[in-house]
Design a protein around this motif. Sequence first.
Motif, PDB file in Angstrom:
ATOM      1  N   LEU A 188      -8.422  51.131 -39.589  1.00 39.77           N
ATOM      2  CA  LEU A 188      -9.244  50.889 -38.405  1.00 39.77           C
ATOM      3  C   LEU A 188      -9.997  49.566 -38.552  1.00 39.77           C
ATOM      4  CD1 LEU A 188     -10.879  54.426 -38.053  1.00 39.77           C
ATOM      5  CD2 LEU A 188      -8.986  53.528 -36.673  1.00 39.77           C
TER       6      LEU A 188
ATOM      7  N   ASN B 229     -16.332  48.767 -39.418  1.00 41.83           N
ATOM      8  CA  ASN B 229     -17.507  49.328 -38.734  1.00 41.83           C
ATOM      9  C   ASN B 229     -17.152  50.273 -37.584  1.00 41.83           C
ATOM     10  OD1 ASN B 229     -19.257  47.730 -40.410  1.00 41.83           O
ATOM     11  ND2 ASN B 229     -18.819  45.963 -39.094  1.00 41.83           N
ATOM     12  N   THR B 230     -15.951  50.880 -37.652  1.00 40.20           N
ATOM     13  CA  THR B 230     -15.580  51.870 -36.646  1.00 40.20           C
ATOM     14  C   THR B 230     -16.320  53.175 -36.925  1.00 40.20           C
ATOM     15  OG1 THR B 230     -13.376  50.922 -36.337  1.00 40.20           O
ATOM     16  CG2 THR B 230     -13.683  53.196 -35.643  1.00 40.20           C
ATOM     17  N   ARG B 231     -16.834  53.802 -35.863  1.00 44.74           N
ATOM     18  CA  ARG B 231     -17.506  55.093 -35.992  1.00 44.74           C
ATOM     19  C   ARG B 231     -16.686  56.177 -35.297  1.00 44.74           C
ATOM     20  NH1 ARG B 231     -22.923  53.020 -33.280  1.00 44.74           N
ATOM     21  NH2 ARG B 231     -21.245  52.180 -31.962  1.00 44.74           N
TER      22      ARG B 231
ATOM     23  N   ASP C  92     -16.214  56.154 -31.634  1.00 39.43           N
ATOM     24  CA  ASP C  92     -15.362  55.088 -31.079  1.00 39.43           C
ATOM     25  C   ASP C  92     -13.915  55.540 -30.908  1.00 39.43           C
ATOM     26  OD1 ASP C  92     -17.543  53.332 -31.175  1.00 39.43           O
ATOM     27  OD2 ASP C  92     -17.091  52.774 -33.250  1.00 39.43           O
ATOM     28  N   LEU C  93     -13.602  56.721 -31.455  1.00 45.60           N
ATOM     29  CA  LEU C  93     -12.207  57.170 -31.491  1.00 45.60           C
ATOM     30  C   LEU C  93     -11.933  58.310 -30.514  1.00 45.60           C
ATOM     31  CD1 LEU C  93     -11.756  57.278 -35.369  1.00 45.60           C
ATOM     32  CD2 LEU C  93     -10.777  55.582 -33.829  1.00 45.60           C
TER      33      LEU C  93
ATOM     34  N   MET D  88      -8.284  54.196 -29.861  1.00 42.17           N
ATOM     35  CA  MET D  88      -9.655  53.705 -29.718  1.00 42.17           C
ATOM     36  C   MET D  88     -10.083  53.911 -28.265  1.00 42.17           C
ATOM     37  SD  MET D  88     -10.370  52.426 -32.780  1.00 42.17           S
ATOM     38  CE  MET D  88     -11.773  51.332 -32.483  1.00 42.17           C
TER      39      MET D  88
ATOM     40  N   LYS E 290     -12.082  52.319 -26.474  1.00 45.83           N
ATOM     41  CA  LYS E 290     -12.171  51.078 -25.700  1.00 45.83           C
ATOM     42  C   LYS E 290     -10.803  50.607 -25.206  1.00 45.83           C
ATOM     43  CE  LYS E 290     -12.056  48.011 -29.768  1.00 45.83           C
ATOM     44  NZ  LYS E 290     -10.792  47.356 -29.433  1.00 45.83           N
TER      45      LYS E 290
ATOM     46  N   VAL F 293     -13.859  59.718 -40.462  1.00 41.94           N
ATOM     47  CA  VAL F 293     -13.800  58.268 -40.668  1.00 41.94           C
ATOM     48  C   VAL F 293     -14.427  57.965 -42.025  1.00 41.94           C
ATOM     49  CG1 VAL F 293     -14.571  56.005 -39.855  1.00 41.94           C
ATOM     50  CG2 VAL F 293     -13.907  57.765 -38.200  1.00 41.94           C
TER      51      VAL F 293
ATOM     52  N   ASN G   3     -13.633  52.049 -41.974  1.00 41.21           N
ATOM     53  CA  ASN G   3     -12.427  51.244 -41.717  1.00 41.21           C
ATOM     54  C   ASN G   3     -11.121  52.023 -41.820  1.00 41.21           C
ATOM     55  OD1 ASN G   3     -12.137  51.624 -44.449  1.00 41.21           O
ATOM     56  ND2 ASN G   3     -12.478  49.476 -45.011  1.00 41.21           N
TER      57      ASN G   3
END
Length: 230
Positions: free
Chosen positions: A85, A88-90, A93-94, A107, A109, A133, A137
């Motif tokens: 990932l 800094n992916t949380r 965010d998924l 993701m 977004k 997570v 990352n």
Amino acid sequence: LRILPWQLFVEMGKDGEFDIDFKSPAAASPPAPAPAPAAAEPTKTEEKKKEEEDDDTPGLGNGGTEPGKYVWTQTLAEVSVTVPLPDNTRGKDLSVTIARTSLKVGMKKDKGEWIINAPLTKPAIVDDSFWTVEDGNRLVINLQKSNQMEWWDSVCEGHKKIDVKKISPENSSLGDLDGETRKTVEKMMFDQRQKAMGLPTSDEQTKLDAIEGFKKAHPEMDFSNAKMNM
């Protein structure tokens, strides 16, 4: 030294007479066609990549890699999928959906785009499966197998497969199992190796031994044309 802008050509004509002609060097000797470019030979990197793509040997952890998407490992009980990932992916965010027969990862977004969106190779137990997570990352998905006595050849249908006949579980993993389960696993491994070599499985060998014992006990009987249904 004077260089003339033409060349003298003398040829025998159809009437038996010589024909004389003056031509410029360019006209006299048309340029030879450019040689066709030689086919580019594959580089060592390309050859190695092709070999890796064709290789169906299970990787470390009895799993494999889906290029550009994830790596995975497995035990008889579960499958672990690791998806790289952005830093800094949380978790929020998924978008992750684990179903009994399918898996979706993306993701939030990137609406409409999925990292994984495919049917699972084998059914999973949803209530015992989970994801997390790690280090901001990578996404780690643990899928609990519905049938905990079989190996998966891939995580999802249409993804790169491994040859389950080449799986060699570590002794430590077998040692963690209880006695009855360990016997079952060892029997499965033995049968897989026998099938790969075109030899009888443990059950088939037991039947063959019984037939041989019966033959020895009844030498007066002719079994030369007997049909055996295994």
